[in-house]
Design a protein around this motif. Structure first.
Motif, PDB file in Angstrom:
ATOM      1  N   ALA A   1      -3.007  36.708  40.567  1.00 38.50           N
ATOM      2  CA  ALA A   1      -2.925  36.227  41.944  1.00 38.50           C
ATOM      3  C   ALA A   1      -1.675  36.757  42.641  1.00 38.50           C
ATOM      4  N   SER A   2      -0.663  37.148  41.873  1.00 35.14           N
ATOM      5  CA  SER A   2       0.550  37.674  42.480  1.00 35.14           C
ATOM      6  C   SER A   2       0.360  39.104  42.985  1.00 35.14           C
ATOM      7  N   ALA A   3      -0.651  39.823  42.481  1.00 39.24           N
ATOM      8  CA  ALA A   3      -0.867  41.209  42.882  1.00 39.24           C
ATOM      9  C   ALA A   3      -2.204  41.440  43.583  1.00 39.24           C
ATOM     10  N   PHE A   4      -3.169  40.534  43.417  1.00 39.76           N
ATOM     11  CA  PHE A   4      -4.501  40.731  43.964  1.00 39.76           C
ATOM     12  C   PHE A   4      -4.978  39.480  44.692  1.00 39.76           C
ATOM     13  N   LYS A   5      -5.975  39.668  45.552  1.00 36.50           N
ATOM     14  CA  LYS A   5      -6.645  38.537  46.198  1.00 36.50           C
ATOM     15  C   LYS A   5      -8.136  38.821  46.214  1.00 36.50           C
ATOM     16  N   SER A   6      -8.918  37.759  46.376  1.00 29.15           N
ATOM     17  CA  SER A   6     -10.369  37.890  46.407  1.00 29.15           C
ATOM     18  C   SER A   6     -10.866  37.742  47.831  1.00 29.15           C
ATOM     19  N   CYS A   7     -11.887  38.515  48.160  1.00 30.00           N
ATOM     20  CA  CYS A   7     -12.504  38.413  49.474  1.00 30.00           C
ATOM     21  C   CYS A   7     -13.325  37.122  49.525  1.00 30.00           C
ATOM     22  N   PRO A   8     -13.103  36.260  50.532  1.00 27.95           N
ATOM     23  CA  PRO A   8     -13.878  35.019  50.605  1.00 27.95           C
ATOM     24  C   PRO A   8     -15.346  35.252  50.965  1.00 27.95           C
ATOM     25  N   SER A   9     -15.650  36.424  51.513  1.00 22.94           N
ATOM     26  CA  SER A   9     -17.005  36.718  51.933  1.00 22.94           C
ATOM     27  C   SER A   9     -17.880  37.230  50.783  1.00 22.94           C
ATOM     28  N   CYS A  10     -17.367  38.235  50.042  1.00 19.46           N
ATOM     29  CA  CYS A  10     -18.194  38.846  48.995  1.00 19.46           C
ATOM     30  C   CYS A  10     -17.619  38.698  47.594  1.00 19.46           C
ATOM     31  N   GLY A  11     -16.371  38.253  47.450  1.00 23.77           N
ATOM     32  CA  GLY A  11     -15.766  38.035  46.144  1.00 23.77           C
ATOM     33  C   GLY A  11     -15.111  39.250  45.526  1.00 23.77           C
ATOM     34  N   ALA A  12     -15.037  40.374  46.232  1.00 20.65           N
ATOM     35  CA  ALA A  12     -14.413  41.577  45.688  1.00 20.65           C
ATOM     36  C   ALA A  12     -12.916  41.340  45.473  1.00 20.65           C
ATOM     37  N   THR A  13     -12.352  41.959  44.430  1.00 20.85           N
ATOM     38  CA  THR A  13     -10.924  41.859  44.146  1.00 20.85           C
ATOM     39  C   THR A  13     -10.215  43.011  44.839  1.00 20.85           C
ATOM     40  N   LEU A  14      -9.168  42.666  45.607  1.00 19.66           N
ATOM     41  CA  LEU A  14      -8.449  43.651  46.411  1.00 19.66           C
ATOM     42  C   LEU A  14      -6.950  43.513  46.203  1.00 19.66           C
ATOM     43  N   PRO A  15      -6.167  44.571  46.509  1.00 16.87           N
ATOM     44  CA  PRO A  15      -4.708  44.444  46.448  1.00 16.87           C
ATOM     45  C   PRO A  15      -4.226  43.376  47.426  1.00 16.87           C
ATOM     46  N   ARG A  16      -3.148  42.707  47.092  1.00 14.03           N
ATOM     47  CA  ARG A  16      -2.613  41.617  47.911  1.00 14.03           C
ATOM     48  C   ARG A  16      -2.347  42.077  49.352  1.00 14.03           C
TER      49      ARG A  16
ATOM     50  N   GLN B   1     -11.557  40.959  34.390  1.00 16.14           N
ATOM     51  CA  GLN B   1     -12.859  40.331  34.218  1.00 16.14           C
ATOM     52  C   GLN B   1     -13.059  39.248  35.275  1.00 16.14           C
ATOM     53  N   GLY B   2     -12.151  39.164  36.238  1.00 23.21           N
ATOM     54  CA  GLY B   2     -12.176  38.106  37.238  1.00 23.21           C
ATOM     55  C   GLY B   2     -11.276  36.970  36.790  1.00 23.21           C
ATOM     56  N   GLY B   3     -10.977  36.066  37.683  1.00 22.58           N
ATOM     57  CA  GLY B   3     -10.109  34.947  37.341  1.00 22.58           C
ATOM     58  C   GLY B   3      -8.677  35.211  37.758  1.00 22.58           C
ATOM     59  N   ARG B   4      -7.860  34.186  37.645  1.00 20.51           N
ATOM     60  CA  ARG B   4      -6.479  34.283  38.112  1.00 20.51           C
ATOM     61  C   ARG B   4      -5.584  35.046  37.140  1.00 20.51           C
ATOM     62  N   PHE B   5      -5.826  34.905  35.823  1.00 16.79           N
ATOM     63  CA  PHE B   5      -4.950  35.514  34.832  1.00 16.79           C
ATOM     64  C   PHE B   5      -5.666  36.636  34.095  1.00 16.79           C
ATOM     65  N   CYS B   6      -4.897  37.650  33.688  1.00 21.51           N
ATOM     66  CA  CYS B   6      -5.437  38.766  32.907  1.00 21.51           C
ATOM     67  C   CYS B   6      -5.883  38.227  31.549  1.00 21.51           C
ATOM     68  N   HIS B   7      -7.092  38.590  31.140  1.00 22.47           N
ATOM     69  CA  HIS B   7      -7.618  38.099  29.868  1.00 22.47           C
ATOM     70  C   HIS B   7      -6.953  38.777  28.671  1.00 22.47           C
ATOM     71  N   GLU B   8      -6.243  39.879  28.888  1.00 25.91           N
ATOM     72  CA  GLU B   8      -5.610  40.604  27.791  1.00 25.91           C
ATOM     73  C   GLU B   8      -4.164  40.164  27.560  1.00 25.91           C
ATOM     74  N   CYS B   9      -3.364  40.066  28.652  1.00 26.33           N
ATOM     75  CA  CYS B   9      -1.935  39.774  28.477  1.00 26.33           C
ATOM     76  C   CYS B   9      -1.476  38.492  29.170  1.00 26.33           C
ATOM     77  N   GLY B  10      -2.340  37.856  29.975  1.00 27.66           N
ATOM     78  CA  GLY B  10      -1.977  36.609  30.635  1.00 27.66           C
ATOM     79  C   GLY B  10      -1.226  36.779  31.938  1.00 27.66           C
ATOM     80  N   PHE B  11      -1.129  38.006  32.465  1.00 18.93           N
ATOM     81  CA  PHE B  11      -0.419  38.258  33.719  1.00 18.93           C
ATOM     82  C   PHE B  11      -1.098  37.504  34.865  1.00 18.93           C
ATOM     83  N   ASP B  12      -0.314  36.942  35.774  1.00 20.01           N
ATOM     84  CA  ASP B  12      -0.843  36.203  36.919  1.00 20.01           C
ATOM     85  C   ASP B  12      -1.352  37.204  37.954  1.00 20.01           C
TER      86      ASP B  12
END
Length: 190
Positions: A163-178, A150-161
């Protein structure tokens, strides 16, 4: 090929609601489908007997016997319920032979006979076809519990971080693999 795109929602505790249910998810869009709840009668009986032993102390031996009976058949009953749920889920999902993902009809390309991601790659569009981005926005899936982000640093279901597996595009905000070097939505280079 057996479906592995599911979460176990079963309750085997000593409760009257003991039973088996599984939630299957599309590995492209994250849409879900739940199998019908299948009651586990031995577990339900154990729950009932446990409640009786609370009120009548002389029934503890019966409570232990009911617990043993429930535990002894739980593994087989769960495997049978999962096999039945997988058969039902195969009616709601398609299996892409190219990438091995199980997808719902909304993420299936009838012309190519593949998921929309593989069809897009075959047409040279990259990871996601233009038609797929209109119907379902590309979201990251938690590597721990397979829940769409749902966006954000932690998984809303299990609390997984995340940020350790994904990064956000600074231009458009899309979530991408690290490990991504370019954004698949806007082309921004990292």
């Amino acid at each position: 090929m057996a479906m592995t795109n599911y979460r176990d929602l079963s309750t085997l505790s000593s409760a009257s609601g003991a039973g088996f249910q599984f939630e299957f998810f599309c590995e492209v869009t994250g849409e879900t489908w739940r199998s019908p709840f299948r009651p586990y009668r031995r577990g339900q009986m154990h729950g009932l007997v446990s409640k009786l032993t609370y009120w009548f102390n002389d029934l503890h031996a019966l409570g232990r016997a009911a617990e043993y009976a429930a535990d002894s058949g739980a593994t087989r009953a769960k495997a049978a319920a999962l096999a039945e749920a997988q058969q039902l889920a195969e009616q709601h999902f398609r299996h892409c032979e190219e990438c091995g993902k199980w997808v719902m009809p909304a993420a299936w390309d009838e012309r190519g006979g593949h998921c929309v991601q593989c069809a897009a790659k075959a047409r040279g569009y990259g990871a996601v076809a233009p038609s797929a981005t209109e119907s379902a926005s590309p979201t990251a899936v938690c590597p721990n519990c397979q829940t769409p982000s749902q966006g954000g640093r932690f998984c809303h279901e299990c609390g997984f971080d995340m940020a350790s597996a994904f990064k956000s595009c600074p231009s458009c905000g899309a979530t991408l693999p690290r490990q991504a070097r370019f954004c698949t939505d806007c082309g921004h280079g990292f």
